[in-house]
Design a protein around this motif. Structure first.
Motif, PDB file in Angstrom:
ATOM      1  N   THR A  43      36.779  16.141  15.660  1.00 12.61           N
ATOM      2  CA  THR A  43      36.681  15.320  14.444  1.00 12.61           C
ATOM      3  C   THR A  43      37.712  15.740  13.411  1.00 12.61           C
ATOM      4  O   THR A  43      38.377  14.898  12.802  1.00 12.61           O
ATOM      5  CB  THR A  43      35.260  15.434  13.835  1.00 12.61           C
ATOM      6  OG1 THR A  43      34.312  14.962  14.797  1.00 12.61           O
ATOM      7  CG2 THR A  43      35.141  14.620  12.572  1.00 12.61           C
ATOM      8  N   THR A  50      40.036  15.554  23.963  1.00 15.11           N
ATOM      9  CA  THR A  50      38.771  16.147  24.408  1.00 15.11           C
ATOM     10  C   THR A  50      39.019  17.273  25.399  1.00 15.11           C
ATOM     11  O   THR A  50      38.404  18.342  25.307  1.00 15.11           O
ATOM     12  CB  THR A  50      37.864  15.070  25.033  1.00 15.11           C
ATOM     13  OG1 THR A  50      37.650  14.037  24.077  1.00 15.11           O
ATOM     14  CG2 THR A  50      36.537  15.648  25.475  1.00 15.11           C
ATOM     15  N   ARG A  52      32.746  18.856  19.156  1.00 11.62           N
ATOM     16  CA  ARG A  52      32.720  17.667  18.287  1.00 11.62           C
ATOM     17  C   ARG A  52      33.378  17.956  16.930  1.00 11.62           C
ATOM     18  O   ARG A  52      34.165  17.153  16.436  1.00 11.62           O
ATOM     19  CB  ARG A  52      31.286  17.192  18.073  1.00 11.62           C
ATOM     20  CG  ARG A  52      30.726  16.377  19.217  1.00 11.62           C
ATOM     21  CD  ARG A  52      29.419  15.713  18.850  1.00 11.62           C
ATOM     22  NE  ARG A  52      28.403  16.653  18.396  1.00 11.62           N
ATOM     23  CZ  ARG A  52      27.571  17.320  19.200  1.00 11.62           C
ATOM     24  NH1 ARG A  52      27.656  17.136  20.507  1.00 11.62           N
ATOM     25  NH2 ARG A  52      26.673  18.140  18.714  1.00 11.62           N
TER      26      ARG A  52
END
Length: 128
Positions: free
Chosen positions: A12, A29, A8
């Motif tokens: 980000t 991802t 994450r």
């Protein structure tokens, strides 16, 4: 930090730095998950070292830049592909490129450049 938290954080930060371009979220991802898994596997760790977050962000951004460069090159040959032969009359070029995805090769080379930094966080594994 835990694996999912690292994924994450890296995704980000990549989105933040690449905010002016449209990123394929699935591809982002996938690349981040693969890189985190490769780093954890290479370092024999279950936790992701905080200090490697920014190095991982740089590698993911470089991978996207390499894909853009190879997609934008003429004749489908990457601009950094090695020449296998050159012919002077009638101008013939042959690139030493097989049926291999050039971005995958570049990503592997980029990971190899990260190994000296990864070695600082690598754990010794006993096979006994």
């Amino acid at each position: 930090m835990e694996k999912q938290e690292a994924i994450r954080e890296i995704a980000t930060k990549v989105r933040l730095l690449e905010s002016k371009r449209t990123l394929d979220e699935g591809l982002l991802t996938f690349y981040v998950e693969k890189l985190v898994a490769d780093i954890l596997g290479y370092c024999h760790r279950a936790d992701f070292p905080d200090a490697l977050i920014y190095s991982a962000v740089d590698l993911i951004r470089k991978r996207f830049a390499d894909e853009d460069a190879s997609a934008g090159s003429e004749l489908g040959v990457p601009s950094n592909a090695p020449l296998a032969s050159v012919k002077m009359d009638d101008t013939e070029f042959k690139f030493a490129v097989a049926n291999i995805d050039p971005t995958g090769c570049l990503a592997d080379l980029d990971f190899a450049t990260l190994k000296p930094k990864l070695n600082l966080y690598r754990k010794v594994v006993s096979w006994a």
